[in-house]
Design an enzyme around this catalytic site. Structure first.
Site, PDB file in Angstrom:
ATOM      1  N   GLY B  32       0.793  -1.229   0.000  1.00 17.91           N
ATOM      2  CA  GLY B  32       0.000   0.000   0.000  1.00 17.91           C
ATOM      3  C   GLY B  32       0.819   1.270   0.000  1.00 17.91           C
ATOM      4  O   GLY B  32       0.280   2.363  -0.183  1.00 17.91           O
ATOM      5  N   CYS B 241     -27.660  -9.853 -16.488  1.00 18.52           N
ATOM      6  CA  CYS B 241     -27.065  -9.490 -17.773  1.00 18.52           C
ATOM      7  C   CYS B 241     -28.023  -9.872 -18.900  1.00 18.52           C
ATOM      8  O   CYS B 241     -28.545 -10.994 -18.924  1.00 18.52           O
ATOM      9  CB  CYS B 241     -25.726 -10.200 -17.941  1.00 18.52           C
ATOM     10  SG  CYS B 241     -25.034 -10.035 -19.597  1.00 18.52           S
ATOM     11  N   CYS B 244     -26.108 -12.850 -21.057  1.00 14.40           N
ATOM     12  CA  CYS B 244     -25.772 -14.154 -20.489  1.00 14.40           C
ATOM     13  C   CYS B 244     -26.548 -14.484 -19.228  1.00 14.40           C
ATOM     14  O   CYS B 244     -26.389 -15.561 -18.664  1.00 14.40           O
ATOM     15  CB  CYS B 244     -24.266 -14.263 -20.248  1.00 14.40           C
ATOM     16  SG  CYS B 244     -23.731 -13.361 -18.788  1.00 14.40           S
ATOM     17  N   CYS B 266     -22.923  -7.535 -18.877  1.00 17.87           N
ATOM     18  CA  CYS B 266     -21.707  -7.715 -18.090  1.00 17.87           C
ATOM     19  C   CYS B 266     -20.666  -6.710 -18.533  1.00 17.87           C
ATOM     20  O   CYS B 266     -20.432  -6.531 -19.729  1.00 17.87           O
ATOM     21  CB  CYS B 266     -21.117  -9.106 -18.328  1.00 17.87           C
ATOM     22  SG  CYS B 266     -22.027 -10.431 -17.569  1.00 17.87           S
ATOM     23  N   CYS B 272     -18.721 -12.814 -19.852  1.00 20.20           N
ATOM     24  CA  CYS B 272     -20.016 -12.902 -20.525  1.00 20.20           C
ATOM     25  C   CYS B 272     -19.951 -13.911 -21.677  1.00 20.20           C
ATOM     26  O   CYS B 272     -20.808 -14.783 -21.810  1.00 20.20           O
ATOM     27  CB  CYS B 272     -20.398 -11.517 -21.041  1.00 20.20           C
ATOM     28  SG  CYS B 272     -22.120 -11.339 -21.482  1.00 20.20           S
TER      29      CYS B 272
END
Lengths: 258, 293
Positions: B32, B241, B244, B266, B272
């Protein structure tokens, strides 16, 4: 008041090259006591205040502070992390210009809450409650809690700055011309408020001002500075009613009478 | 080979790669923490992923398989041109399949499919400093990181709740890495924040203009900041979606006409396609195959 001082200042000097900022200042401050530092502009008041509040490194001397555990620590031998922690919990600093002490682009509530969040408060509801409580204590209507200080008048900003500093229950507050730039009626109200808060909370405060009326109203003791030296030091009423040094006599007699 | 001047493998010269690798190693050692590095000019404008490209160029080898996504999609301009860039300068294999890739360079999204230990996710970061818009001074923000003074970050979240009734930040949502540094996870939607936590894959972040590299090593704690009474939540979608039928994934809204018609698909195109290949069908594809055209 207790027998041990809160702050011990010995031999503090600050030189800017060969020029004197302030020289060989010694005093002690007890809990609950308000000390005024007065003098004309350029006399070293603000330099001294900055040296005491660790915003400026003095050239010589030591400043010792009694921590909450009762031990004295030399401020300039602390680590920066400790010093900064002290500054945002046990101390407050009220700037002459509120914009220096506030975050102008975040709401009043967040301004007051910032210190709480900095010491690990993570409950929004409680932070907000404390903030709104403090706003009402400094006579800012609580429906202004989500307004930014930009939308506040000068007097309100100054009061908000005070609330922001006092929210963590500090024991020592530094004030640099807290009433500077405010008109007289607003000044009077602010002084009233400050006097009330200082009494209620038992705060110790060091107030820098060029306004002797402010010193008279707020402080128990005062120091008069000239050319970087403390020339007179005593109880406020004594210094103002019976000034001994010629310069103090001049200062007191220069107050405009209406 | 001809005698004409050619690019070094992966465009950057070896000394530059060495310098960037050292920055990456340091970043991994201090999760970080933003490590400064001498960012180079790249043959693309700032804001197009110069940081990510330099990180990728420094870690890529001839055996690697590269996938590049932009907003989750493999077929947008930025993704296509960065992929083509590495094909040209490193001659590496490229793919659009998340599971086949060893290095995935991304802008905004983390693939829906869980990443594995053999994969590295490289983020393109525009503004690495999470405190930037709260504290403009770089000297001060560095000090705040050093002394772990992160109260200001919560001031921002407080403001959100005060004005909107909830934490309205939806992307670049600040996280605390390994209980120490507060990090800006680049402009990924907060939907993806939980995927960073204890991830199997190494995550590297490169900011070219700001000249910073930071990292989240595998199996590192990544916690999104919040309040006790306003806990962190990810976006939820009511729809599935349209292509899909996937649920619980990040969806993009696509406007279809000027009569208010819209569809949700998606954002992760590979995910997808993969689902459709496996026979999953969304609302829009259900009646006839032509409807998707």
């Amino acid at each position: 008041m207790t027998d041990t001082p809160l702050l011990k200042v010995s031999g503090v000097s600050k030189f800017y090259g060969s020029r004197i900022g302030c020289k060989d200042v010694n005093f002690e401050l007890w809990p609950g006591e308000v000390l005024a530092i007065v003098g004309e502009s350029g006399s070293g008041k603000t330099t001294l205040l900055n040296c005491l509040s660790t915003r400026l490194m003095p050239t010589a001397g030591s400043v010792e502070y009694r921590m909450r555990d009762g031990n004295f620590r030399d401020l300039y031998h602390m680590s920066e992390a400790e010093r900064r922690f002290l500054m945002r919990t046990d101390w407050g600093f009220v700037h002459q210009n509120p914009a220096d002490g506030l975050r102008m682009t975040v709401s009043a509530g967040a301004n007051v809450g910032e210190r709480l969040m900095a010491i690990g408060d993570r409950h929004y509801g409680k932070i907000r409650e404390t903030a709104s409580d403090w706003l009402s204590r400094v006579e800012i209507s609580t429906d202004r809690i989500d307004d930014q200080p930009r939308a506040f008048s000068g007097g309100m900003r100054q009061r908000l700055q005070i609330a922001r500093n006092l929210v963590t229950g500090p024991r020592l507050v530094f004030m640099d011309e807290p009433t500077g730039g405010l008109d007289v009626s607003v000044q009077a109200r602010l002084l009233d408020l400050l006097r009330g808060l200082v009494n209620d909370l038992g705060l110790a405060a060091i107030v820098v001002t060029h306004d002797l009326a402010v010193a008279r109203l707020l402080s128990h003791r005062m120091m008069v500075m000239k050319d970087g030296h403390v020339i007179e030091h005593g109880l406020t009423d004594r210094v103002l009613d019976d000034p001994r040094e010629p310069y103090t006599q001049l200062l007191v007699s220069s107050i405009l009478q209406v | 080979m001809t005698d004409l001047a050619t690019y070094n493998f992966a465009y950057l010269d070896e000394q530059t790669k060495r310098m960037i690798r050292r920055a990456i190693l340091k970043a991994i050692a201090i999760p970080g923490y933003q490590v400064p590095f001498a960012s180079r000019e790249m043959p693309m404008p700032y804001g197009w992923g110069t940081g990510g490209v330099q990180v990728t160029a420094s870690i890529i080898g001839p055996e690697d398989v590269l996938k590049v996504i932009d907003q989750g999609a493999d077929d947008t301009t930025n993704a296509v041109s960065i992929r083509a860039f590495f094909q040209k300068v490193a001659n590496v294999a490229v793919t659009t399949h998340t599971s086949d890739a060893t290095i995935i360079q991304t802008r905004h999204r983390i693939p829906e499919q869980k990443l594995g230990e053999n994969q590295v996710l490289v983020y393109q970061v525009p503004i690495p400093e999470p405190l930037r818009f709260l504290e403009p001074r770089e000297t001060e923000t560095r000090k705040m990181h050093a002394l772990e003074e992160y109260g200001l970050m919560h001031v921002k979240l407080y403001e959100d709740i005060a004005h909107n009734g909830r934490i309205s930040k939806t992307y670049a949502y600040p996280v605390k890495v390994d209980s120490r540094y507060v990090m800006d996870p680049s402009p990924t939607p907060k939907f993806d924040n939980p995927k960073m936590h204890m991830s199997d894959a190494l995550q590297l972040f490169g900011a070219g203009r700001e000249k910073r590299i930071y990292a989240v090593p595998p199996y590192t704690e990544v916690v999104s900041l919040d309040f006790e009474d306003y806990p962190f939540e990810v976006q939820k979608f009511d729809q599935n979606c349209a292509l899909c039928g996937a649920h619980g994934v990040y969806l993009d809204e696509v406007v279809l006409d000027d009569k208010g018609g819209r569809m949700f698909v998606c954002s992760d195109t590979d995910h997808c396609e993969d689902r459709r290949e496996h026979g999953h069908v969304g609302e829009m594809l259900a009646p006839s195959k032509e409807a998707a055209e």
